[in-house]
Design an enzyme around this catalytic site. Structure first.
Site, PDB file in Angstrom:
ATOM      1  N   LYS A   1      -4.819 -10.393  -6.209  1.00 12.07           N
ATOM      2  CA  LYS A   1      -5.808 -10.778  -5.169  1.00 12.07           C
ATOM      3  C   LYS A   1      -7.491  -9.725  -5.906  1.00 12.07           C
ATOM      4  O   LYS A   1      -6.841  -8.667  -6.293  1.00 12.07           O
ATOM      5  CB  LYS A   1      -5.222 -10.254  -4.250  1.00 12.07           C
ATOM      6  CG  LYS A   1      -6.640 -10.813  -3.051  1.00 12.07           C
ATOM      7  CD  LYS A   1      -6.189 -10.176  -1.560  1.00 12.07           C
ATOM      8  CE  LYS A   1      -6.159  -8.514  -1.629  1.00 12.07           C
ATOM      9  NZ  LYS A   1      -5.917  -8.079  -0.627  1.00 12.07           N
TER      10      LYS A   1
ATOM     11  N   LYS B   1     -10.541  -4.534  -3.507  1.00 12.25           N
ATOM     12  CA  LYS B   1     -11.773  -3.008  -3.716  1.00 12.25           C
ATOM     13  C   LYS B   1     -10.922  -1.819  -4.523  1.00 12.25           C
ATOM     14  O   LYS B   1     -11.022  -0.942  -5.145  1.00 12.25           O
ATOM     15  CB  LYS B   1     -12.226  -2.403  -2.107  1.00 12.25           C
ATOM     16  CG  LYS B   1     -13.002  -3.318  -1.290  1.00 12.25           C
ATOM     17  CD  LYS B   1     -13.974  -2.467  -0.496  1.00 12.25           C
ATOM     18  CE  LYS B   1     -13.740  -3.160   0.490  1.00 12.25           C
ATOM     19  NZ  LYS B   1     -12.566  -2.521   2.328  1.00 12.25           N
TER      20      LYS B   1
ATOM     21  N   LYS C   1       0.796  -1.608   0.155  1.00  9.37           N
ATOM     22  CA  LYS C   1       0.049   0.379  -0.137  1.00  9.37           C
ATOM     23  C   LYS C   1       1.323   0.973  -0.018  1.00  9.37           C
ATOM     24  O   LYS C   1       0.055   2.590  -0.633  1.00  9.37           O
ATOM     25  CB  LYS C   1      -0.880  -0.190   1.253  1.00  9.37           C
ATOM     26  CG  LYS C   1      -2.013  -0.745   0.990  1.00  9.37           C
ATOM     27  CD  LYS C   1      -3.107  -1.056   2.309  1.00  9.37           C
ATOM     28  CE  LYS C   1      -4.337  -2.354   2.048  1.00  9.37           C
ATOM     29  NZ  LYS C   1      -5.230  -1.376   3.019  1.00  9.37           N
TER      30      LYS C   1
END
Ligand code: TYM
Length: 331
Positions: A196, A199, A115
């Site tokens: 994966k 969102k 991230k």
């Protein structure tokens, strides 16, 4: 026998997708009648990338996620549903735990690394994210944390923190266990089955994920377009990642074993598999969407669940926090 308490949560950072349903919500629903359940919408976690926060939308998004829990089958008669920021003890416990967390434990978290990659500024909150997650879990004397596979490292860290705190300040926390669903623990992207389903990726890639509120036709279309390969191999150990992902989704929706799915489709084109996956996913989504629409049309019905749930979990959180304050000598 003392009851087992489950705690889990979802971030209100975007539309919920099939991975959230199969990895998390379905196992919450499946076991809710044999456990005590606390399900949280983790809105404080949604602040960790402030550039992406839309203040006007965040409160609505949190309510929508709570409504989605109920629409997916969470039964308010046996499960508590609440919004994290409504219980101030999460932030307080997070600070106390921050002070017992070695920096190196946080720096090696793979989600932090991925991230923070490519960001000009990486906020302290992003690094501290798993400490807040540990606070969520430990605040409720949680025994089991039903999540998807991507949360494994965070639950390990939570366990390590509970053990470290107990060692430093005396027995205070229950050391929780991770639980994964038997199928659907890691649903991959339909447009890229090596990543994966997520969102954040889904925001700019329309065929990446099936959202739980996608119209049935749209959901089916995304599955029919899923990336596979040009061959015809269903053997789970040699098939391409896209085919394995589709068989996994089908198995998670219907309960059929992957080997049985592989044997059934042997010799047929992937279009047949995709059609069955699309039908199974649409069958999952339709009742959820009908119930979600009811909750969204009736805010008072949602409040009638959230208000007593919040009061009930507050009592648990206050008890734990009183224990923590006594253990460390504050308050
Ligand atoms: P979040 O919001 O990313 O995801 C919510 C849940 O969905 C699961 N999940 C998946 N499962 C299978 N396949 C996928 N592609 C997939 N994508 C997501 C996640 O594993 C998760 O169970 N850090 C958490 C939120 C959190 C939390 C907690 C969870 C905060 N505090 C305390 C449990 C307990 C997160 O970002 O989830």
């Amino acid at each position: 026998m003392a009851s087992i308490r489950a705690f889990s949560g979802v971030q209100p950072t975007g539309r919920l997708h099939l991975g959230n349903l199969l990895g998390a919500l379905r196992q919450w629903v499946a076991h809710q009648h044999t456990r005590e359940n606390v399900f949280c919408v983790v809105d404080l976690h949604a602040l960790t990338i402030p550039e992406k926060v839309d203040p006007a939308q965040l409160r609505d998004a949190s309510r929508r996620v709570a409504a989605t829990y109920l629409a997916a089958g969470i039964d308010p008669a046996v499960s508590r549903v609440f919004i994290q920021s409504h219980i101030r003890e999460h932030a307080e416990l997070a600070w106390v735990l921050t002070c017992v967390t070695p920096l190196g434990w946080l720096e090696r978290m793979t989600q932090f690394k991925s991230k923070s990659e490519g960001r000009e500024t990486v906020g302290h909150g992003l690094l501290a994210y798993p400490v807040l997650q540990a606070a969520d879990i430990l605040l409720y004397d949680t025994h089991v944390v039903p999540v998807g596979e991507d949360q494994k490292q965070h639950i390990e860290l939570t366990r390590d923190l509970a053990i470290r705190f107990n060692h430093l300040f005396g027995d205070t926390f229950v050391v929780p266990e991770l639980t994964l669903p038997p199928a659907g623990a890691r649903v991959m992207g339909l447009d890229d089955p090596t990543a994966k389903m997520s969102k954040s990726i889904a925001v700019d890639r329309p065929n990446h994920a099936v959202f739980l509120d996608d119209a049935p036709k749209k959901a089916a279309k995304k599955i029919m377009r899923a990336v596979t390969d040009s061959g015809c191999d269903y053997n789970p150990s040699t098939a391409s990642a896209g085919v394995v992902n589709l068989m996994g989704i089908l198995g998670a929706c219907t309960g059929e074993a992957i080997d049985d799915i592989a044997a059934r489709f042997e010799g047929q084109g992937y279009g047949y598999l995709k059609k069955e996956v699309a039908d199974a996913v649409v069958a999952e989504l339709e009742p959820i969407q009908a119930r979600l629409a009811e909750y969204l049309d009736d805010p008072a019905a949602l409040d009638a669940v959230l208000t007593p749930s919040t009061e009930a979990v507050r009592a648990i959180a206050q008890d734990t926090m009183a224990r923590v304050r006594a253990a460390v000598g504050i308050g």
